[in-house]
Motif scaffolding. Structure first.
Motif, mmCIF file in Angstrom:
data_model
loop_
_atom_site.group_PDB
_atom_site.id
_atom_site.type_symbol
_atom_site.label_atom_id
_atom_site.label_comp_id
_atom_site.label_asym_id
_atom_site.label_seq_id
_atom_site.Cartn_x
_atom_site.Cartn_y
_atom_site.Cartn_z
ATOM 1 N N VAL A 33 0.846 -1.190 0.000
ATOM 2 C CA VAL A 33 0.000 0.000 0.000
ATOM 3 C C VAL A 33 0.886 1.247 0.000
ATOM 4 N N ARG A 34 0.363 2.312 -0.553
ATOM 5 C CA ARG A 34 1.090 3.575 -0.620
ATOM 6 C C ARG A 34 0.809 4.376 0.652
ATOM 7 N N ARG A 35 1.869 4.853 1.324
ATOM 8 C CA ARG A 35 1.707 5.754 2.470
ATOM 9 C C ARG A 35 2.003 7.170 1.991
ATOM 10 N N ASP A 36 0.993 7.875 1.593
ATOM 11 C CA ASP A 36 1.111 9.200 1.001
ATOM 12 C C ASP A 36 0.811 10.247 2.077
ATOM 13 N N GLU A 37 1.854 10.905 2.593
ATOM 14 C CA GLU A 37 1.671 11.865 3.670
ATOM 15 C C GLU A 37 0.926 13.119 3.227
ATOM 16 N N LEU A 38 1.007 13.491 1.954
ATOM 17 C CA LEU A 38 0.220 14.632 1.481
ATOM 18 C C LEU A 38 -1.271 14.348 1.612
ATOM 19 N N GLU A 39 -1.637 13.078 1.420
ATOM 20 C CA GLU A 39 -3.028 12.674 1.604
ATOM 21 C C GLU A 39 -3.358 12.500 3.089
ATOM 22 N N PRO A 86 6.482 5.904 -8.972
ATOM 23 C CA PRO A 86 5.226 5.428 -9.545
ATOM 24 C C PRO A 86 5.206 3.902 -9.676
ATOM 25 N N GLU A 87 4.016 3.325 -9.497
ATOM 26 C CA GLU A 87 3.894 1.872 -9.530
ATOM 27 C C GLU A 87 4.344 1.270 -10.859
ATOM 28 N N TRP A 88 4.139 1.992 -11.954
ATOM 29 C CA TRP A 88 4.459 1.420 -13.263
ATOM 30 C C TRP A 88 5.968 1.236 -13.454
ATOM 31 N N ILE A 89 6.781 1.964 -12.693
ATOM 32 C CA ILE A 89 8.235 1.778 -12.767
ATOM 33 C C ILE A 89 8.659 0.557 -11.957
#
Length: 446
Positions: free
Chosen positions: A61-67, A135-138
């Protein structure tokens, strides 16, 4: 009674006022920061980490602090707080994973709005292009194509926002490599020396080629290489080889970045774990272009004591920011910025702020050119007590403001600091020194 020269000088009405502040302007350096090119760089930052971590169910899962800290929705309010504080500089990260959606696919909607507000408020961003994730695609940082994709991203950002001059291409390279490939906490979640060296190669090379891409658009670019200032003490009569190596590895990212040959032990470690002679020669060709500033981040938890039975405790201030940064200065001789600090104890934060600032003043007086200071971050953060590896939604009370955007005690102290020191120069007695508008040139050390 013999005549005194003072009487003669006074009778002649000659000027005798001393310049007790050491500069031609006769200023003591107090007052809120100005936009003068000789002004010290005071800043805060917006916490913008976004690594991938493994949840309890095994999913990434992504931990996005801006969110998590609601900056996506409240960016105008947050930037308004920066302006109201009187700050001219802000460490600011764009959400790389939300912008670069594929090899030729981009989404600039939110970033354009936020960057336009920064420009409207006349806040200078130190633009952070990669903060612990991609990014996930990389895929992850094991992908050897990452530096090429990142260079395109850096070039595209520099073209889209040509008014931006200050950049951090990749934040805390050493920490990213360690948490991703040696401690198993982020992204590829590996615990392997070869994987660690691979991440280090890919991150440093991405920073270098990204730096070159930025300099093609902004020959006068200022590059703030933010890196964690760390040290481990071993409470044993004989320090272990592992900890001795770790204390040398902390320099590896900047050694490769600045073409500074590491120690023999680190060189052998890298060669044993996949660094080729051709890659080594490429890194050692020379440092990247632009005006280079060495950012040193320091939290009390950066400095650890390892006990004989394996337990760890924080070594906060055994060495402190001064002594650890002095190690880095002696090694690289780059202008320094204190690019991150905070404490999770909101009641202790005012004292911690002043302790860090005293470190800055002392090291400047001892001849190290420290030209900036950052309280990180503007607001409280989420789950940084576990380095984002545990999804507990714990509020870390380390901001100038809480997550309701109400000021904490440290906000008042930061204002007082700015009022007292906001107009000091980038170097002590430094009216003759300023951030030049000229394109950076190849430096030759003499």
């Amino acid at each position: 009674m013999a005549k005194s020269f003072l009487g003669e000088v006074e009778r002649a009405h000659l000027s005798t006022d001393g310049d007790q502040f050491g500069g031609a302007s006769g200023s003591d350096g107090s007052g809120l920061p100005s936009s003068a090119p000789s002004n010290f760089l005071f800043a805060t930052g917006i916490e913008c980490s976004y690594p991938m971590v493994k949840a309890k169910n095994g999913r990434m899962v992504r931990r996005d602090e801006l969110e998590l800290c609601d900056h996506y929705n409240r960016y105008a309010e947050d930037l308004g707080l920066v302006k109201e504080l009187g700050l001219k500089y802000l460490r600011y990260g764009l959400p790389y994973h939300k912008i670069h959606l594929g090899p030729d696919k981009w989404d600039w909607e939110w970033s354009d709005a936020a960057m336009a507000e920064l420009r409207r408020l006349n806040i200078t961003p130190i633009l952070d292009l990669c903060h612990f994730g991609i990014p996930e695609w990389i895929g992850d940082f094991q992908n050897p194509e990452f530096p090429v994709h990142f260079a395109l991203y850096a070039e595209t950002v520099a073209k889209r926002y040509p008014w931006v001059r200050f950049y951090t291409p990749i934040n805390e390279i050493f920490v990213t490599a360690r948490l991703s490939a040696r401690d198993g906490g982020w992204n590829e979640c590996l615990k392997d020396d070869r994987a660690f060296v691979t991440v280090m190669k890919h991150l440093v090379s991405a920073s270098i080629v990204g730096n070159h891409a930025i300099a093609q658009q902004r020959p006068d670019c200022v590059i703030v290489q933010s890196e964690s200032a760390e040290y481990t003490h071993h409470a044993m009569a004989v320090e272990s080889p592992e900890i001795r190596l770790n204390n040398e590895l902390r320099f590896l990212s900047l050694d490769l970045l600045y073409a500074n040959e590491p120690t023999g032990a680190v060189t052998m470690f890298c060669m044993d774990n996949g660094l080729t002679r051709e890659e080594w020669n490429w890194f050692m060709k020379g440092e990247p272009p632009g005006y280079q500033i060495m950012g040193n981040d320091y939290y009390g938890r950066n400095e650890q004591i390892v006990l004989a039975d394996g337990r760890k405790c924080s070594a906060e201030d055994v060495l402190g920011w001064y002594q650890i940064t002095k190690n880095y200065w002696d090694r690289y001789h780059k202008p320094v910025m204190h690019t991150e600090t905070n404490t999770f104890d909101a009641n202790f934060a005012p004292c911690w702020l002043w302790k860090q600032w005293m470190n800055v003043l002392r090291i400047r007086r001892d001849g190290v050119p420290v030209l900036g200071f950052t309280w990180y971050s503007l607001t409280d953060q989420i789950d940084w007590d576990s380095a984002l590896t545990e999804i507990n939604n714990t509020v870390n009370e380390c901001g100038l403001y809480d997550l309701n955007r109400k000021p904490r005690k440290v906000e008042k102290e930061f204002r007082l600091l700015l009022e007292q020191f906001g107009q000091i120069t980038v170097a002590p007695h430094g009216e003759m020194f300023e951030i030049s508008e000229q394109a950076a040139k190849l430096k030759v050390e003499v």
